[in-house]
Design a protein around this motif. Sequence first.
Motif, mmCIF file in Angstrom:
data_model
loop_
_atom_site.group_PDB
_atom_site.id
_atom_site.type_symbol
_atom_site.label_atom_id
_atom_site.label_comp_id
_atom_site.label_asym_id
_atom_site.label_seq_id
_atom_site.Cartn_x
_atom_site.Cartn_y
_atom_site.Cartn_z
ATOM 1 N N ILE A 127 1.566 12.617 8.930
ATOM 2 C CA ILE A 127 0.349 12.663 9.744
ATOM 3 C C ILE A 127 0.305 11.465 10.697
ATOM 4 N N LEU A 128 0.552 10.274 10.175
ATOM 5 C CA LEU A 128 0.555 9.074 11.019
ATOM 6 C C LEU A 128 1.590 9.199 12.130
ATOM 7 N N TYR A 129 2.752 9.701 11.799
ATOM 8 C CA TYR A 129 3.829 9.872 12.780
ATOM 9 C C TYR A 129 3.391 10.806 13.907
ATOM 10 N N GLU A 130 2.799 11.954 13.532
ATOM 11 C CA GLU A 130 2.393 12.943 14.534
ATOM 12 C C GLU A 130 1.254 12.432 15.409
ATOM 13 N N ILE A 131 0.301 11.707 14.827
ATOM 14 C CA ILE A 131 -0.793 11.140 15.624
ATOM 15 C C ILE A 131 -0.240 10.094 16.585
ATOM 16 N N ASP A 132 0.698 9.283 16.111
ATOM 17 C CA ASP A 132 1.274 8.212 16.917
ATOM 18 C C ASP A 132 2.081 8.749 18.102
ATOM 19 N N ILE A 156 -14.567 19.810 18.473
ATOM 20 C CA ILE A 156 -13.176 19.352 18.357
ATOM 21 C C ILE A 156 -13.174 17.857 18.067
ATOM 22 N N PHE A 157 -12.401 17.468 17.039
ATOM 23 C CA PHE A 157 -12.274 16.051 16.697
ATOM 24 C C PHE A 157 -10.892 15.554 17.093
ATOM 25 N N LEU A 158 -10.886 14.402 17.750
ATOM 26 C CA LEU A 158 -9.649 13.779 18.197
ATOM 27 C C LEU A 158 -9.289 12.626 17.272
ATOM 28 N N LEU A 159 -8.004 12.427 17.083
ATOM 29 C CA LEU A 159 -7.508 11.419 16.148
ATOM 30 C C LEU A 159 -6.770 10.310 16.887
ATOM 31 N N THR A 160 -7.002 9.088 16.442
ATOM 32 C CA THR A 160 -6.248 7.940 16.936
ATOM 33 C C THR A 160 -5.923 7.043 15.750
ATOM 34 N N LEU A 161 -4.876 6.263 15.900
ATOM 35 C CA LEU A 161 -4.517 5.305 14.856
ATOM 36 C C LEU A 161 -5.263 3.998 15.101
ATOM 37 N N THR A 162 -5.700 3.381 14.027
ATOM 38 C CA THR A 162 -6.263 2.034 14.110
ATOM 39 C C THR A 162 -5.103 1.060 14.243
ATOM 40 N N THR A 163 -5.411 -0.198 14.410
ATOM 41 C CA THR A 163 -4.364 -1.221 14.465
ATOM 42 C C THR A 163 -3.536 -1.174 13.178
ATOM 43 N N GLU A 164 -4.222 -1.063 12.031
ATOM 44 C CA GLU A 164 -3.511 -0.980 10.752
ATOM 45 C C GLU A 164 -2.676 0.291 10.667
ATOM 46 N N GLY A 165 -3.214 1.403 11.162
ATOM 47 C CA GLY A 165 -2.479 2.669 11.170
ATOM 48 C C GLY A 165 -1.226 2.587 12.017
ATOM 49 N N LYS A 166 -1.338 1.916 13.185
ATOM 50 C CA LYS A 166 -0.164 1.737 14.052
ATOM 51 C C LYS A 166 0.884 0.878 13.357
ATOM 52 N N PHE A 167 0.416 -0.167 12.648
ATOM 53 C CA PHE A 167 1.348 -1.033 11.924
ATOM 54 C C PHE A 167 2.084 -0.230 10.849
ATOM 55 N N VAL A 168 1.336 0.548 10.061
ATOM 56 C CA VAL A 168 1.948 1.329 8.981
ATOM 57 C C VAL A 168 2.894 2.377 9.550
ATOM 58 N N GLN A 216 0.845 -1.187 0.000
ATOM 59 C CA GLN A 216 0.000 0.000 0.000
ATOM 60 C C GLN A 216 0.884 1.240 0.000
ATOM 61 N N GLU A 217 0.614 2.148 -0.934
ATOM 62 C CA GLU A 217 1.417 3.359 -1.026
ATOM 63 C C GLU A 217 0.923 4.395 -0.030
ATOM 64 N N ILE A 218 1.849 4.924 0.736
ATOM 65 C CA ILE A 218 1.571 5.967 1.714
ATOM 66 C C ILE A 218 2.322 7.204 1.249
ATOM 67 N N THR A 219 1.598 8.311 1.068
ATOM 68 C CA THR A 219 2.270 9.533 0.627
ATOM 69 C C THR A 219 3.125 10.086 1.755
ATOM 70 N N LEU A 220 4.024 10.963 1.399
ATOM 71 C CA LEU A 220 4.897 11.589 2.376
ATOM 72 C C LEU A 220 4.066 12.332 3.424
ATOM 73 N N VAL A 221 3.057 13.094 2.986
ATOM 74 C CA VAL A 221 2.199 13.830 3.924
ATOM 75 C C VAL A 221 1.470 12.860 4.850
ATOM 76 N N GLY A 240 4.480 2.306 12.357
ATOM 77 C CA GLY A 240 5.653 1.594 12.863
ATOM 78 C C GLY A 240 6.576 1.121 11.756
ATOM 79 N N ALA A 241 5.982 0.626 10.662
ATOM 80 C CA ALA A 241 6.782 0.143 9.537
ATOM 81 C C ALA A 241 7.533 1.290 8.863
ATOM 82 N N VAL A 242 6.870 2.438 8.681
ATOM 83 C CA VAL A 242 7.522 3.597 8.072
ATOM 84 C C VAL A 242 8.624 4.087 8.997
ATOM 85 N N ASN A 243 8.342 4.155 10.298
ATOM 86 C CA ASN A 243 9.343 4.601 11.256
ATOM 87 C C ASN A 243 10.558 3.678 11.255
#
Length: 149
Positions: A37-42, A87-99, A28-33, A101-104
């Motif tokens: 975003i995933l990094y900052e939410i995590d 105000i909307f709060l953001l969290t990573l799903t299990t898949e989001g945490k995996f992605v 799955q392709e993840i854009t730089l932006v 973590g993998a990018v990191n």
Amino acid sequence: MESKREVFQTMVKRFGLLNKNSCMVGGQEITLVQSHILYEIDKRPAPSMQEVAETLGIDISTFSRQIQTLAKMNMVQKKPSSTDKRIFLLTLTTEGKFVAGAVNESMEQHLDEIFSHLSPFEQETVLHSMKVLNEAMAKSLVCCKPIFK
């Protein structure tokens, strides 16, 4: 002698290529932006959309579209705050945490490889210099604040 701009431009270009190559996870392709975003939410517990958008220097409407895309990809959940429904709060799903973590992990491996070409003293000097530069950029009136606080 190279100018400050030339040295900085070369580093940004090379690092941009590094970032571009590190954002493919599980086919799955993840854009730089999106990776930013995933990094900052995590990094923080249930940040608000405004908080992450401001940290990344992205206007809220563009950021909102990115969050919609990440939600459709099942990587991010957006929920209204229990104290303020505007105000909307953001969290990573299990898949989001995996992605995230993998990018990191991929970025850490790339940076480890780059830094392996430096002596321990040079590594420490480069990291210290980058921290000093980040602090100067945060104080600058012409820089994209508030990327790093």
